[in-house]
Scaffold this active site. Sequence first.
Site, PDB file in Angstrom:
ATOM      1  N   ARG A  97      -8.973  22.022  -6.584  1.00  0.00           N
ATOM      2  CA  ARG A  97      -8.064  22.845  -6.257  1.00  0.00           C
ATOM      3  C   ARG A  97      -8.243  24.271  -6.787  1.00  0.00           C
ATOM      4  O   ARG A  97      -7.808  25.232  -6.037  1.00  0.00           O
ATOM      5  CB  ARG A  97      -6.641  22.280  -6.798  1.00  0.00           C
ATOM      6  CG  ARG A  97      -6.138  21.040  -6.147  1.00  0.00           C
ATOM      7  CD  ARG A  97      -4.934  20.649  -6.720  1.00  0.00           C
ATOM      8  NE  ARG A  97      -4.171  19.627  -5.977  1.00  0.00           N
ATOM      9  CZ  ARG A  97      -3.606  18.626  -6.194  1.00  0.00           C
ATOM     10  NH1 ARG A  97      -3.501  18.568  -7.808  1.00  0.00           N
ATOM     11  NH2 ARG A  97      -3.337  17.577  -5.570  1.00  0.00           N
ATOM     12  N   LYS A 140       2.030   0.933  -0.315  1.00  0.00           N
ATOM     13  CA  LYS A 140       3.646   0.520   0.082  1.00  0.00           C
ATOM     14  C   LYS A 140       3.778   1.138   1.636  1.00  0.00           C
ATOM     15  O   LYS A 140       3.616   2.276   1.822  1.00  0.00           O
ATOM     16  CB  LYS A 140       4.455   1.223  -0.788  1.00  0.00           C
ATOM     17  CG  LYS A 140       4.553   0.591  -2.085  1.00  0.00           C
ATOM     18  CD  LYS A 140       5.671   1.103  -2.902  1.00  0.00           C
ATOM     19  CE  LYS A 140       5.811   0.172  -4.407  1.00  0.00           C
ATOM     20  NZ  LYS A 140       6.588   1.273  -5.082  1.00  0.00           N
ATOM     21  N   GLY A 142      -4.548  12.975  -1.464  1.00  0.00           N
ATOM     22  CA  GLY A 142      -4.447  12.043  -2.562  1.00  0.00           C
ATOM     23  C   GLY A 142      -5.720  11.025  -2.701  1.00  0.00           C
ATOM     24  O   GLY A 142      -7.076  11.713  -2.605  1.00  0.00           O
ATOM     25  N   GLY A 153       1.288  14.610  -0.519  1.00  0.00           N
ATOM     26  CA  GLY A 153       2.772  14.605  -0.163  1.00  0.00           C
ATOM     27  C   GLY A 153       3.442  15.479   0.818  1.00  0.00           C
ATOM     28  O   GLY A 153       4.007  15.253   1.685  1.00  0.00           O
TER      29      GLY A 153
HETATM   30  P1  AMP Z   1      -0.823   5.264  -2.091  1.00  0.00           P
HETATM   31  O1  AMP Z   1      -0.659   6.274  -3.087  1.00  0.00           O
HETATM   32  O2  AMP Z   1       0.203   4.818  -1.511  1.00  0.00           O
HETATM   33  O3  AMP Z   1      -1.687   5.981  -0.884  1.00  0.00           O
HETATM   34  O4  AMP Z   1      -1.653   4.181  -2.798  1.00  0.00           O
HETATM   35  C1  AMP Z   1      -2.725   4.307  -3.389  1.00  0.00           C
HETATM   36  C2  AMP Z   1      -3.061   3.248  -4.048  1.00  0.00           C
HETATM   37  O5  AMP Z   1      -3.016   1.717  -3.395  1.00  0.00           O
HETATM   38  C3  AMP Z   1      -4.179   3.142  -5.047  1.00  0.00           C
HETATM   39  O6  AMP Z   1      -4.106   3.283  -6.228  1.00  0.00           O
HETATM   40  C4  AMP Z   1      -4.921   1.608  -4.676  1.00  0.00           C
HETATM   41  O7  AMP Z   1      -5.385   1.028  -5.696  1.00  0.00           O
HETATM   42  C5  AMP Z   1      -3.775   0.981  -4.006  1.00  0.00           C
HETATM   43  N1  AMP Z   1      -3.867  -0.308  -3.435  1.00  0.00           N
HETATM   44  C6  AMP Z   1      -4.603  -0.085  -1.908  1.00  0.00           C
HETATM   45  N2  AMP Z   1      -4.683  -1.636  -1.610  1.00  0.00           N
HETATM   46  C7  AMP Z   1      -4.507  -2.302  -2.543  1.00  0.00           C
HETATM   47  C8  AMP Z   1      -3.942  -3.859  -2.372  1.00  0.00           C
HETATM   48  N3  AMP Z   1      -4.616  -4.415  -1.669  1.00  0.00           N
HETATM   49  N4  AMP Z   1      -3.434  -4.223  -3.543  1.00  0.00           N
HETATM   50  C9  AMP Z   1      -2.668  -3.562  -4.409  1.00  0.00           C
HETATM   51  N5  AMP Z   1      -2.897  -2.201  -4.539  1.00  0.00           N
HETATM   52  C10 AMP Z   1      -3.502  -1.490  -3.454  1.00  0.00           C
END
Ligand code: AMP
Length: 412
Positions: free
Chosen positions: A38, A214, A370, A393
């Site tokens: 950054r 999620k 991210g 975000g």
């Molecule tokens: P996000 O911030 O929603 O993009 O999520 C990223 C996070 O999702 C990372 O820290 C990953 O470790 C987690 N992640 C990705 N795949 C999985 C999975 N199959 N089970 C649990 N966590 C996951």
Amino acid sequence: MVYLDSYYFAGKTALVRVDFNVPLKEENGSFKITDDTRLKAALPTLKKILKDGGNIVLMSHLGRPKNEGENEKEGKGENKFSLKHIVEYLKEHLNTEVKFVDDIASDKALEKSRNLKKGEILLLENVRFYKAETKTENPAHEEFAQKLARHGDVYVNDAFGTAHRKHASTATVAEFFERKNIVCGYVMQQELDNAHKVLENPERPFVAIMGGAKISDKIMVIEKLLDKVDALIIGGGMAYTFFKAQGGKIGSSLVEEDKLELAIELLKKAEEKNVKIYLPKDSIAANKFDNNATTKLVNNTEIPDGFMGLDIGKEAQEEFSTVLKSAKTIMWNGPMGVFEMSNFAEGTKKIAEAVIEATQKGAYSLIGGGDSAAAINQMNAGDKVSYVSTGGGALLEYLEGKELPGVTALEG
Ligand code: AMP
């Protein structure tokens, strides 16, 4: 919008909102910057202002300092969130005097900015050490923004990563400048230009890849993308909610029980809109959330009890890669697995390789901040894709079609 290149800063003091929210690590009492992405991104904007013959007053946040408690005093925060740890980096990379001030809304700070010599920089302490920065309903919010505005003749916003927040330093401060003195920095301009490339007339086929933990975090953007893309690849933890919704056995994989119906609705909507959805056919499943867990390659609708899918499997890697390699526009947000653990990073790595290959063949690829940006940077491949966004975000909200207060403020 007034862009940086059309503004001449000679003899002016520019109040610049940057995103210096960088990770710091404590070592023997001093704090080292562990990732300067950054900071590096902000340098061209700062160099242009200095080259014109202007001075700079910099403002940023760093981390999420708590200033909610009864005993917390406005303007005071923990050392680990102080921007003073950035001063040396700026001196080194901009070859100029960089001063620092902590009581940023005070007359003492104002005196410092007024006394800057040509080409000098004053870095203000973390704006989030003040409740008035983030709390728009706080009666002191406007006054705080006005006090910040006193530091500059011209306001430059180059912090795309916080443009989705209506904070004093990102939006309200602009109310105290004439429209002709509200300027869009290079990072902000690049981020908006790159988001437009996927939002407006993308070259087809347009393939989006969504991953991460999620669905609930990304549902809005997924819905929006269904109107734009030809195919949507879904990986990472969010994929298992789709399998469970379809009646599959997912063991102890991540699931959002309250989103099962929504998952089915999304699949239906995709079909109506003629968007092909790719879910991973197989997974690397583990008996615990641990890099050293026992693993097996499983079919995604039959994950045994006691096992959880932590990465996409070989078949999914191959199918996703084939789809990506024929794409002409790609937008990627979110890892395919728990890539922070080396044994579950392969799926994300393979996807990154496919995105790189597609880019080499002429596709436009946007990496949406991210964790997907972290994965590309881990592979030192930032220059092998078309653009790596610095604002996770903020980019997602922009792609969702939401108004970003930081961008609206620049529009005047
Ligand atoms: P996000 O911030 O929603 O993009 O999520 C990223 C996070 O999702 C990372 O820290 C990953 O470790 C987690 N992640 C990705 N795949 C999985 C999975 N199959 N089970 C649990 N966590 C996951």
